[in-house]
Motif scaffolding. Structure first.
Motif, PDB file in Angstrom:
ATOM      1  N   ARG A   3      31.558 -55.658 -36.801  1.00 29.93           N
ATOM      2  CA  ARG A   3      32.630 -56.626 -36.876  1.00 29.93           C
ATOM      3  C   ARG A   3      32.124 -57.938 -37.475  1.00 29.93           C
ATOM      4  O   ARG A   3      32.721 -58.497 -38.396  1.00 29.93           O
ATOM      5  N   ASP A   4      30.998 -58.407 -36.964  1.00 31.61           N
ATOM      6  CA  ASP A   4      30.426 -59.650 -37.476  1.00 31.61           C
ATOM      7  C   ASP A   4      30.115 -59.528 -38.963  1.00 31.61           C
ATOM      8  O   ASP A   4      30.360 -60.450 -39.743  1.00 31.61           O
ATOM      9  N   ALA A   5      29.570 -58.392 -39.329  1.00 26.73           N
ATOM     10  CA  ALA A   5      29.200 -58.193 -40.738  1.00 26.73           C
ATOM     11  C   ALA A   5      30.447 -58.234 -41.619  1.00 26.73           C
ATOM     12  O   ALA A   5      30.436 -58.816 -42.707  1.00 26.73           O
ATOM     13  N   ARG A   6      31.518 -57.647 -41.119  1.00 27.17           N
ATOM     14  CA  ARG A   6      32.744 -57.627 -41.920  1.00 27.17           C
ATOM     15  C   ARG A   6      33.327 -59.031 -42.045  1.00 27.17           C
ATOM     16  O   ARG A   6      33.871 -59.408 -43.084  1.00 27.17           O
ATOM     17  N   ILE A   7      33.238 -59.793 -40.956  1.00 33.54           N
ATOM     18  CA  ILE A   7      33.724 -61.178 -41.042  1.00 33.54           C
ATOM     19  C   ILE A   7      32.863 -61.961 -42.027  1.00 33.54           C
ATOM     20  O   ILE A   7      33.373 -62.674 -42.894  1.00 33.54           O
ATOM     21  N   GLU A   8      31.552 -61.777 -41.910  1.00 31.69           N
ATOM     22  CA  GLU A   8      30.667 -62.570 -42.769  1.00 31.69           C
ATOM     23  C   GLU A   8      30.826 -62.206 -44.237  1.00 31.69           C
ATOM     24  O   GLU A   8      30.645 -63.054 -45.109  1.00 31.69           O
ATOM     25  N   ALA A   9      31.205 -60.982 -44.494  1.00 30.21           N
ATOM     26  CA  ALA A   9      31.422 -60.587 -45.885  1.00 30.21           C
ATOM     27  C   ALA A   9      32.574 -61.368 -46.503  1.00 30.21           C
ATOM     28  O   ALA A   9      32.653 -61.533 -47.715  1.00 30.21           O
ATOM     29  N   THR A  10      33.477 -61.878 -45.658  1.00 30.46           N
ATOM     30  CA  THR A  10      34.639 -62.611 -46.168  1.00 30.46           C
ATOM     31  C   THR A  10      34.366 -64.111 -46.277  1.00 30.46           C
ATOM     32  O   THR A  10      35.123 -64.834 -46.911  1.00 30.46           O
ATOM     33  N   ILE A  11      33.282 -64.563 -45.651  1.00 28.46           N
ATOM     34  CA  ILE A  11      33.046 -66.009 -45.585  1.00 28.46           C
ATOM     35  C   ILE A  11      32.929 -66.668 -46.970  1.00 28.46           C
ATOM     36  O   ILE A  11      33.522 -67.726 -47.186  1.00 28.46           O
ATOM     37  N   PRO A  12      32.232 -66.058 -47.927  1.00 30.15           N
ATOM     38  CA  PRO A  12      32.197 -66.709 -49.244  1.00 30.15           C
ATOM     39  C   PRO A  12      33.590 -66.957 -49.812  1.00 30.15           C
ATOM     40  O   PRO A  12      33.863 -68.043 -50.332  1.00 30.15           O
ATOM     41  N   ALA A  13      34.471 -65.979 -49.684  1.00 30.67           N
ATOM     42  CA  ALA A  13      35.832 -66.152 -50.206  1.00 30.67           C
ATOM     43  C   ALA A  13      36.584 -67.209 -49.398  1.00 30.67           C
ATOM     44  O   ALA A  13      37.335 -68.013 -49.960  1.00 30.67           O
ATOM     45  N   LEU A  14      36.361 -67.226 -48.087  1.00 26.46           N
ATOM     46  CA  LEU A  14      37.022 -68.232 -47.250  1.00 26.46           C
ATOM     47  C   LEU A  14      36.563 -69.633 -47.646  1.00 26.46           C
ATOM     48  O   LEU A  14      37.362 -70.563 -47.714  1.00 26.46           O
ATOM     49  N   ARG A  15      35.283 -69.765 -47.909  1.00 25.85           N
ATOM     50  CA  ARG A  15      34.765 -71.082 -48.300  1.00 25.85           C
ATOM     51  C   ARG A  15      35.348 -71.509 -49.644  1.00 25.85           C
ATOM     52  O   ARG A  15      35.683 -72.674 -49.851  1.00 25.85           O
ATOM     53  N   ARG A  16      35.458 -70.552 -50.539  1.00 23.56           N
ATOM     54  CA  ARG A  16      36.008 -70.879 -51.853  1.00 23.56           C
ATOM     55  C   ARG A  16      37.467 -71.310 -51.721  1.00 23.56           C
ATOM     56  O   ARG A  16      37.891 -72.312 -52.298  1.00 23.56           O
ATOM     57  N   PHE A  17      38.218 -70.561 -50.932  1.00 17.21           N
ATOM     58  CA  PHE A  17      39.635 -70.899 -50.759  1.00 17.21           C
ATOM     59  C   PHE A  17      39.774 -72.257 -50.068  1.00 17.21           C
ATOM     60  O   PHE A  17      40.581 -73.100 -50.475  1.00 17.21           O
ATOM     61  N   ALA A  18      38.973 -72.462 -49.037  1.00 14.85           N
ATOM     62  CA  ALA A  18      39.024 -73.745 -48.323  1.00 14.85           C
ATOM     63  C   ALA A  18      38.674 -74.892 -49.262  1.00 14.85           C
ATOM     64  O   ALA A  18      39.333 -75.936 -49.260  1.00 14.85           O
ATOM     65  N   PHE A  19      37.668 -74.666 -50.084  1.00 21.78           N
ATOM     66  CA  PHE A  19      37.273 -75.723 -51.014  1.00 21.78           C
ATOM     67  C   PHE A  19      38.375 -75.996 -52.026  1.00 21.78           C
ATOM     68  O   PHE A  19      38.669 -77.146 -52.350  1.00 21.78           O
TER      69      PHE A  19
END
Lengths: 174, 285
Positions: A3-19
Motif C-alpha cells: 500500500r505504501d509503495a503504491r501511494i509513494e508511486a503517485t507522490i511525484p505526480a501529486l507534487r507536480r499537480f500541487a506545484f
C-alpha cells in the motif's frame, strides 16, 4: 508495504499537480503532506481498489480548495484590518528555482477550474470520468471546461508576448 | 464519409479526445479523416497538442525530483500517529477536567451507591439542554469570572431566572474565581470554582436540579488521586463540594456551604465553621 509503495508511486505526480496549482515549491509540498495525512487517516473510506491515483488527486484537490478558502478568509480579514483590499496571494510568490515557461504564465490567466482540468487531463493523464470525480463535477462540465480552457490558452499563446496581466491573475484568485 | 451517417457527427469532444488519445480505433479513423477535410480544426488540434506537450515539459522537472523525506509515507504516518496521540491526550485531559470541575463523577457514583436513581436520564437527554444553554438565545456568556460571591450570585440569578446562593467560603480561605453553567436533563447545573487565597488549591461548588430525590444529609465520596467530594440534597437540588483536601478539612467547608445554601440568598456571616467542623459524620464510598 504494498500500500505504501503504491501511494509513494503517485507522490511525484501529486507534487507536480500541487506545484502547478500553487506555483510555490514549499506550499506545494505542504499541500502534498496534508493530503497524504488525510489519505492515510481516511484510508478505510477509500472505495475501489484500482482508483488509488484518482482518489489521492481528489483528496489533494479538496485539500487545496479548503486551504484556498482559508487563505481567502485570511486575506479578506487582513484586508479588512489593514484596509488592503489587494492582498497578495500565494500565486504571486513565484518560485525562482523554476524556469517559468511561457505556457505556465499563460496558464495563470485561466480560471482555476479550467486550469485544474487541463493539468489533470493533459499532464497527469487522468481520464475524463476520473477527472470529473476528482473535481466533483459532471463529465459534461469537464468537457466544456477542457474545451474552453484549451481554447483560451491557445489564443493567449497566439497573441503571444507578456499579456497575462495582473488583472487576469487576480480574477483567478477571486 | 459514408460512415458518418451511422455515427454521431464529429464534435468538440472528439477533438479533445483525439488530443488526449482516448478515441477507440473506429472513431479515431473517423476523426482523422474529418480533420483532413477541416484544416482550421486540424490547426486547433495541433495547437492543443503542442500546448499539452509544453505543459508536460514545463512541469516534468517537478515529478522527476526525488521525494523529500517528509513526504515519505512512513514519515507522514508517524507524524499522523504522534498527532493523534496528542489529540487523544488532550481529549482525555478535557474529560478529566470536566469530571473534576463539574463533579459529574460524584453524581454518577452517588447514584450507583444509592442503587440508582429512578428515571435517570438517557445519555442524550443533556443535548437539548446544552443547546439551550450554549447555543439558543445565549445572550450572555455561559461562564463568568468574578471576584466576589455576590457578583457571581447576581450573574447566576440572571442566568437561571431565580435567586442562587454562591456560598461565601471566605472563612475557610476560599474565594470564588469563576462560574460555569452546565447542561443536565433536568435543567442547568452550576459549577463555581474557588481558589484558596495565597495558594493554588482549587475547590468546586457544584449544584444541579435533582427534583425526584428526597432531602438527604451530607455524604462523602473519595476519588482516585486524593479528590474528595461532599454532597447533599435538599429535595430540589443536589449540591457538592469537591477538592483535593483532607476529608476533615473539606467536611468543614462542606458544612459551611450547606449552611449558606440553607440560609438562602442572603448569606449570613460564616463564623459557624469552627463550631461545627468537628462534628463526626459517616462517610460513604
Amino acid at each position: 508495504m504494498d500500500r505504501d509503495a503504491r501511494i509513494e508511486a503517485t507522490i511525484p505526480a501529486l507534487r507536480r499537480f500541487a506545484f502547478s496549482l500553487l506555483r510555490d515549491r514549499h506550499a506545494a509540498d505542504d499541500l502534498v503532506q496534508d493530503s497524504l495525512e488525510r489519505a492515510l487517516g481516511s484510508w478505510h473510506l477509500r472505495r475501489a481498489e484500482g482508483d488509488l491515483k484518482a482518489w489521492l488527486f481528489t483528496i489533494l484537490y479538496n485539500t487545496h480548495i479548503d486551504g484556498r478558502r482559508r487563505e481567502a478568509r485570511r486575506a479578506r480579514l487582513l484586508g479588512e484590518i489593514a484596509g488592503l483590499a489587494e492582498q497578495a496571494t500565494p500565486q504571486d510568490a513565484p518560485d525562482h528555482a523554476v524556469q517559468f515557461t511561457e505556457v505556465l504564465r499563460h496558464l495563470d490567466a485561466l480560471p482555476e477550474e479550467q486550469r485544474a482540468i487541463l493539468l489533470l487531463v493533459g499532464v497527469e493523464g487522468l481520464g475524463y470520468e476520473e477527472t470529473a470525480r476528482v473535481l466533483g463535477v459532471p463529465v459534461g462540465t469537464v468537457m466544456s471546461r477542457l474545451s474552453r480552457g484549451r481554447e483560451r490558452l491557445r489564443r493567449l499563446t497566439e497573441e503571444g508576448g507578456d499579456t497575462p496581466a495582473a488583472g487576469a491573475r487576480l480574477r483567478v484568485v477571486g | 464519409m459514408t460512415d458518418l451517417r451511422d455515427q454521431p457527427p464529429i464534435g468538440e469532444d472528439d477533438l479533445h479526445a483525439y488530443v488526449d488519445e482516448r478515441l477507440d480505433a473506429a472513431r479515431l479513423a473517423m476523426v482523422r479523416a474529418w480533420l483532413e477535410q477541416h484544416p482550421e480544426a486540424a490547426a486547433r488540434v495541433r495547437a492543443f497538442t503542442a500546448q499539452r506537450d509544453a505543459l508536460r515539459a514545463a512541469l516534468a522537472p517537478r515529478a522527476a525530483e526525488p521525494i523529500p523525506a517528509r513526504l515519505r509515507v512512513a514519515h507522514v504516518r508517524a507524524g499522523l500517529r504522534a498527532r493523534r496521540l496528542r489529540q487523544w491526550r488532550m481529549a482525555a485531559a478535557a474529560v478529566l477536567l470536566l469530571l473534576t470541575g463539574a463533579g459529574a463523577g460524584w453524581l454518577a457514583h452517588g447514584n450507583l451507591a444509592s442503587g440508582g436513581v429512578p428515571g435517570a436520564p438517557p445519555p442524550m437527554a443533556e443535548a437539548a439542554e446544552a443547546h439551550r444553554i450554549f447555543a439558543a438565545g445565549a445572550r450572555q456568556p455561559s461562564q463568568a469570572v468574578a471576584s466576589a460571591a455576590e457578583d457571581l450570585a447576581t450573574w447566576l440569578a440572571g442566568q437561571l431566572d431565580e435567586p442562587v446562593v454562591v456560598p461565601d467560603l471566605l472563612a475557610a480561605g476560599f474565594r470564588p474565581r469563576d462560574a460555569h453553567l452546565l447542561p443536565t436533563a433536568e435543567g442547568p447545573a452550576v459549577q463555581v470554582t474557588y481558589e484558596r487565597i495565597g495558594s493554588d488549591t482549587r475547590l468546586s461548588f457544584y449544584m444541579r436540579p435533582v427534583p425526584d430525590r428526597p432531602a438527604d444529609k451530607l455524604r462523602c465520596t473519595d476519588h482516585p488521586g486524593g479528590r474528595v467530594t461532599y454532597y447533599w440534597f435538599d429535595g430540589r437540588r443536589g449540591y457538592a463540594v469537591t477538592a483535593t483536601l483532607p476529608r476533615s478539612e473539606l467536611r468543614g467547608i462542606a458544612f459551611l456551604a450547606e449552611r449558606e445554601v440553607r440560609a438562602g440568598p442572603k448569606p449570613p456571616p460564616a463564623e459557624q465553621l469552627i463550631a461545627r467542623a468537628e462534628t463526626p459524620r459517616v462517610c460513604i464510598g
